[in-house]
Design a protein around this motif. Structure first.
Motif, short mmCIF file in Angstrom:
data_model
loop_
_atom_site.label_atom_id
_atom_site.label_comp_id
_atom_site.label_asym_id
_atom_site.label_seq_id
_atom_site.Cartn_x
_atom_site.Cartn_y
_atom_site.Cartn_z
N HIS A 34 36.19 51.14 40.99
CA HIS A 34 37.49 51.28 40.34
C HIS A 34 38.48 50.23 40.85
O HIS A 34 39.22 49.63 40.07
N ALA A 37 37.37 46.81 39.54
CA ALA A 37 37.69 46.69 38.11
C ALA A 37 39.17 46.34 37.91
O ALA A 37 39.52 45.51 37.06
N GLY A 38 40.03 46.97 38.71
CA GLY A 38 41.46 46.67 38.60
C GLY A 38 41.78 45.24 38.98
O GLY A 38 42.58 44.56 38.31
N LEU A 40 39.74 42.69 38.81
CA LEU A 40 39.19 41.81 37.77
C LEU A 40 40.07 41.81 36.52
O LEU A 40 40.25 40.76 35.89
N ARG A 41 40.61 42.97 36.16
CA ARG A 41 41.48 43.04 34.98
C ARG A 41 42.70 42.14 35.15
O ARG A 41 43.09 41.40 34.24
N GLU A 42 43.30 42.20 36.36
CA GLU A 42 44.48 41.37 36.62
C GLU A 42 44.11 39.89 36.60
O GLU A 42 44.87 39.05 36.09
N ILE A 44 41.63 38.45 34.95
CA ILE A 44 41.33 38.05 33.57
C ILE A 44 42.63 37.81 32.79
O ILE A 44 42.73 36.89 31.98
N LYS A 45 43.64 38.64 33.06
CA LYS A 45 44.94 38.44 32.41
C LYS A 45 45.54 37.10 32.79
O LYS A 45 46.12 36.40 31.95
N GLU A 46 45.41 36.74 34.09
CA GLU A 46 45.97 35.48 34.55
C GLU A 46 45.23 34.28 33.96
O GLU A 46 45.84 33.29 33.56
N HIS A 49 41.96 35.96 28.41
CA HIS A 49 40.79 36.67 27.92
C HIS A 49 39.82 35.75 27.20
O HIS A 49 38.60 35.91 27.29
N VAL A 55 31.48 38.16 34.13
CA VAL A 55 32.04 38.56 35.42
C VAL A 55 30.91 38.93 36.36
O VAL A 55 30.01 39.69 35.98
N THR A 57 30.09 40.44 40.22
CA THR A 57 30.67 41.13 41.38
C THR A 57 29.71 41.11 42.56
O THR A 57 28.54 40.77 42.42
#
Length: 314
Positions: A34, A37-38, A40-42, A44-46, A49, A55, A57
């Motif tokens: 979890h 994932a958080g 990576l989400r941030e 990807i936003k930077e 997309h 990705v 890990t």
């Protein structure tokens, strides 16, 4: 573009090559799927997309089921040891499976191989061998796993290797029923492998960090074993530490001041390892900047032909 979380950092890979994007301060965080994932989400936003196609890990233990069987491959970290540990966890289930009616009626593919697997699973001698391998191999695995974490441990690596080698010898000799001064051909092979690996990994920086750790001057640590001596009295450590200082301080006057300060430090008294808690800590922001610069300099140097072709390319 691929994104990879590796030891608290994000690396982006494109046609132009890898680039270290940023370091990630994960202190105080439980690094499960979890949390990753958080992060990576941030990231990807930077990055955007539309620029991310894959990705990758890390294969940390918190990311997997402890009883999942993995395929043994050269690219996996200590995969054989991990596999044996997991086989031992499900030993009774494996044995129940081998004596079941479904196994007895197995007629597909390689029947001979199935029979051999059954004999191994039900053999006490085979499981004894598994126990023996794990008895000393886990010591090596645990040490290497410990230095592969985000925790700062450069100042502990030298002693950890030294201690691990002694523990491996003790485990083998205990199993073989031998005295400490007796010769054992198997231990000789294991010892040569460990020393060869340590020789390749050990750097003067390890010795310098070991020499600057108050723990190894403390009375408590020195009394643990009669063979232990403080770093400044160890010829090999002192020699490698001097090499490290010579590289860092090109100015002779600065070098002399540093060596004088080290002499004063080594003659100090550290009655308890608690002196470690008094050492200064690097601020996360400065550490992130240093990791960013260092990582990208290494990535850039890998494109240089001299880096690729010279003897120290690995």
């Amino acid at each position: 573009m691929d994104g990879q979380i590796h030891k608290g950092g994000l690396i982006a890979v494109s046609d132009g090559g890898p680039v270290f994007v940023k370091a990630i301060d994960g202190s105080g965080e439980f690094k499960d799927k979890h949390y990753i994932a958080g992060v990576l989400r941030e990231a990807i936003k930077e990055i955007g997309h539309d620029k991310v196609v894959q990705v990758i890990t890390d294969n940390a233990n918190v990311m997997k089921s402890p009883k999942a069987l993995i395929e043994v491959a050269d690219t996996r970290f200590a995969s054989v040891v991990i596999m044996l540990k997991r086989l031992k966890l499900i030993k009774r289930c494996l044995q129940a499976m081998a004596i079941s009616e479904q196994w007895a009626s197995y007629k597909e593919d390689d029947v001979g191989k199935a029979q051999k697997v059954k004999e191994m699973i039900l053999s006490d001698l085979w499981w004894d061998r598994v126990d023996y391998i794990l008895e000393f191999a886990v010591l090596i695995y645990d040490m290497t796993r410990l230095v592969d974490t985000d925790k700062p441990c450069l100042h502990l690596v030298y002693e950890m290797w030294d201690s691990m080698i002694e523990k491996v010898k003790a485990a083998i000799y205990r199993h073989e029923g031998l005295e400490d001064d007796e010769y054992n051909s198997f231990w000789s092979v294991v010892y040569d492998i460990l020393i060869d690996r340590w020789t390749k990994n050990c750097t003067p920086l390890h010795c310098l960090a070991h020499s600057l750790n108050p723990k190894y001057y403390s009375t408590e640590w020195l009394l643990e074993n009669s063979k232990l001596i403080p770093p400044h009295r160890d010829h090999e450590i002192s020699l490698e530490m001097s090499k490290c200082l010579d590289r860092y301080f090109e100015d002779v006057n600065e070098l002399n001041v540093v060596k004088f300060e080290f002499i004063a430090f080594s003659r100090g008294r550290f009655p308890l390892p608690a002196a470690l808690t008094d050492r200064n800590k690097m601020a996360p922001a400065r550490a992130e900047d240093l990791v960013y610069v260092y990582s990208n300099l290494r990535l850039l140097s890998m494109r240089n032909k001299e880096y690729i072709n010279r003897d120290t390319k690995m």
